[in-house]
Write an enzyme that holds these catalytic residues in place. Structure first.
Site, PDB file in Angstrom:
ATOM      1  N   LYS A   1       2.438  10.948   7.215  1.00  0.00           N
ATOM      2  CA  LYS A   1       1.627  10.687   8.407  1.00  0.00           C
ATOM      3  C   LYS A   1       2.142  11.397   9.664  1.00  0.00           C
ATOM      4  O   LYS A   1       1.870  12.567   9.838  1.00  0.00           O
ATOM      5  CB  LYS A   1       1.456   9.186   8.592  1.00  0.00           C
ATOM      6  CG  LYS A   1       0.601   8.585   7.457  1.00  0.00           C
ATOM      7  CD  LYS A   1      -0.088   7.287   7.806  1.00  0.00           C
ATOM      8  CE  LYS A   1      -1.146   6.948   6.773  1.00  0.00           C
ATOM      9  NZ  LYS A   1      -0.746   5.956   5.803  1.00  0.00           N
TER      10      LYS A   1
ATOM     11  N   PHE B   1       0.857  -1.187   0.000  1.00  0.00           N
ATOM     12  CA  PHE B   1       0.000   0.000   0.000  1.00  0.00           C
ATOM     13  C   PHE B   1       0.891   1.234   0.000  1.00  0.00           C
ATOM     14  O   PHE B   1       1.645   1.467   0.940  1.00  0.00           O
ATOM     15  CB  PHE B   1      -0.951   0.061   1.201  1.00  0.00           C
ATOM     16  CG  PHE B   1      -1.848   1.269   1.122  1.00  0.00           C
ATOM     17  CD1 PHE B   1      -3.006   1.237   0.368  1.00  0.00           C
ATOM     18  CD2 PHE B   1      -1.484   2.460   1.733  1.00  0.00           C
ATOM     19  CE1 PHE B   1      -3.816   2.372   0.251  1.00  0.00           C
ATOM     20  CE2 PHE B   1      -2.289   3.599   1.614  1.00  0.00           C
ATOM     21  CZ  PHE B   1      -3.456   3.546   0.865  1.00  0.00           C
TER      22      PHE B   1
ATOM     23  N   ASP C   1       9.338   2.980   2.019  1.00  0.00           N
ATOM     24  CA  ASP C   1       8.135   3.734   2.357  1.00  0.00           C
ATOM     25  C   ASP C   1       7.897   3.559   3.856  1.00  0.00           C
ATOM     26  O   ASP C   1       7.330   2.552   4.298  1.00  0.00           O
ATOM     27  CB  ASP C   1       6.943   3.225   1.540  1.00  0.00           C
ATOM     28  CG  ASP C   1       5.657   3.997   1.860  1.00  0.00           C
ATOM     29  OD1 ASP C   1       5.622   4.706   2.894  1.00  0.00           O
ATOM     30  OD2 ASP C   1       4.683   3.873   1.090  1.00  0.00           O
TER      31      ASP C   1
HETATM   32  C1  LIG Z   1      -0.954   6.005   4.366  1.00  0.00           C
HETATM   33  C2  LIG Z   1       0.158   5.484   3.516  1.00  0.00           C
HETATM   34  C3  LIG Z   1       0.459   6.075   2.279  1.00  0.00           C
HETATM   35  C4  LIG Z   1      -0.372   7.186   1.675  1.00  0.00           C
HETATM   36  O1  LIG Z   1      -0.423   8.314   2.470  1.00  0.00           O
HETATM   37  P1  LIG Z   1      -1.600   9.409   2.232  1.00  0.00           P
HETATM   38  O2  LIG Z   1      -1.195  10.547   3.111  1.00  0.00           O
HETATM   39  O3  LIG Z   1      -2.883   8.766   2.638  1.00  0.00           O
HETATM   40  O4  LIG Z   1      -1.561   9.755   0.784  1.00  0.00           O
HETATM   41  C5  LIG Z   1       1.542   5.582   1.588  1.00  0.00           C
HETATM   42  N1  LIG Z   1       2.282   4.565   2.066  1.00  0.00           N
HETATM   43  C6  LIG Z   1       2.017   3.964   3.240  1.00  0.00           C
HETATM   44  C7  LIG Z   1       2.879   2.860   3.723  1.00  0.00           C
HETATM   45  C8  LIG Z   1       0.936   4.399   4.004  1.00  0.00           C
HETATM   46  O5  LIG Z   1       0.639   3.790   5.156  1.00  0.00           O
END
Ligand SMILES: *Cc1c(COP(=O)(O)O)cnc(C)c1O
Length: 402
Positions: free
Chosen positions: A255, A141, A226
């Site tokens: 985040k 994700f 990520d």
């Molecule tokens: C939440 C998340 C995203 C996307 O972040 P948004 O601020 O919702 O666009 C990307 N990668 C990971 C691992 C995430 O948990």
């Protein structure tokens, strides 16, 4: 202000149904607790998917935001502002890197990393233009943009959004042999979550991240981690990669970087990577704005002391000890995770993840299910041991009753 029923009816009528929230309408929040419009209190065991690592209404973050609100909030990057240089240098230092490219949301930071890798591939590595490949993991994700969903394996996230962006190779997560086979001369990057959050808090096999690091170094490929959900203290360390003593080439952050106050994301890397950008080649109106920088600077300062990481590590050990006692007891089939982050698989005979989440809500605990049978537990890192234990008591009672 409206009642729960009115708010739910209005949201149902006037908001796109791209989410299926639990039927709770939050009015205020502080620390690890939220209060709804009827005055009921709930323990937040999701923490905005790690955006609220430092809790709701964190005093230091609110003070930083309020002070900045009165000074200047937005300049655009057409001009410098007096929080920008500090933000970039402090975040680079936290990551042990040289440069920062600020954006707003996580998806934008991932997009920025994809553009960085492609540009680096063409201009530094010497890949023929238009041929760059990025290897990603199944069940990833990384966000919701059209390019990012192009390399998702989740049908709900991907279907009917084509045509899809080419240039991505998907391999099973945790499988070094498959990864090595997928890397070719045109591969510019491997993009991975060091722990897959949305997939159910999947921790890769021991040695995987080390193996990815060695492989990418040998083959002149960027390792892009990520850490949007896993980073900034959640796992008991500043970065989840640290659990394997791995330093990726590129950190992707979001985040918690915005402290639950404003969206702040960033790509962080050394000059030989982020140095590929020249003026006009990439940008964002809001990226690196004064308010975002002021809040993120306070987040970085809080992480520098290490206290949140240590609290997450200690309470996380406790959390996993307690959750592991439930495995095999009937309702729980598996528990995964690190630090204050756990995926708990529920035996379908005891209810779906959604049903367990609803029953927990009735007892004053808010969690979120993922992929049907898993509930994700990720409280703010500031949660007390007493509150965590109370939340675990509610989980035990819900599972015993089911
Ligand atoms: C939440 C998340 C995203 C996307 O972040 P948004 O601020 O919702 O666009 C990307 N990668 C990971 C691992 C995430 O948990």
């Amino acid at each position: 202000m409206s009642t729960t029923a009115e708010a739910l009816r209005s949201a149902e009528a006037h908001s796109a149904h791209n989410y299926h929230p639990l039927p709770v309408v939050v009015a205020t929040a502080e620390g690890a607790w939220m209060t709804d419009v009827e005055g009921r209190r709930f323990l937040d065991m999701l923490a905005g998917y790690s955006a609220l690592n430092f809790g709701h209404g964190n005093r230091r973050l609110l003070d930083a935001a309020k002070a900045q609100l009165e000074r200047v909030t937005l300049t655009s990057r057409a001009f410098h502002h007096d929080r920008f240089a500090d933000f970039c240098s402090e975040l680079a230092a936290l990551c042990g890197k040289e440069m920062v490219l600020p954006m707003n949301t996580g998806a934008e930071a991932v997009e920025t990393a994809v553009k960085t890798a492609r540009k680096w591939g063409y201009e530094v590595k010497g890949v023929p233009d238009g041929q760059a490949k990025i290897v990603v993991a199944a069940n990833n994700f990384h966000g919701r943009t059209t390019t990012i969903v192009s390399f998702s394996t989740d049908h709900e996230a991907r279907d009917h959004y084509g045509p899809y962006t080419p240039g991505f190779e998907i391999v099973p997560y945790g499988d070094l042999t498959a990864l090595a086979a997928a890397v070719t001369a045109n591969t510019v990057a491997v993009l991975l979550e060091p722990i897959q959050g949305e997939a159910g808090v999947l921790v890769p096999p021991a040695g995987y991240l080390q193996g990815v690091r060695e492989l990418t170094r040998e083959r002149n490929v960027l390792f892009m981690a990520d850490e949007i959900q896993s980073g900034l203290g959640r796992t008991g360390k500043t970065f989840a990669c640290e659990h394997e003593d791995v330093v990726p080439d590129v950190y992707i952050l979001g985040k918690a970087l915005g402290g639950g106050v404003v969206p702040v994301s960033a790509v962080v890397a050394d000059r030989d990577v982020l140095g590929v950008f020249r003026p006009g080649e990439h940008g964002s109106t809001f990226g690196g704005n004064p308010l975002a920088c002021a809040v993120a600077l306070e987040v970085i300062a809080m992480l520098r002391s290490g206290e949140h990481q240590q609290h997450a590590a200690e309470l996380g050990d406790h959390l996993h000890r307690e959750l592991n006692l439930l495995v095999g007891g009937g309702a729980v089939t598996a528990v995964r995770g690190r630090g204050l982050w756990a995926g708990v698989d529920i035996d379908p005979a005891h209810g779906t993840g959604r049903e367990i989440s609803e029953r927990l809500m009735e007892r004053g605990v808010l969690v979120k299910d993922t992929h049907g049978a898993t509930i994700r537990i990720a409280p703010p890192l500031v949660i007390s041991k007493e509150d965590l234990d109370w939340g675990l008591d509610q989980l035990r009672e819900v599972l015993a009753a089911g």
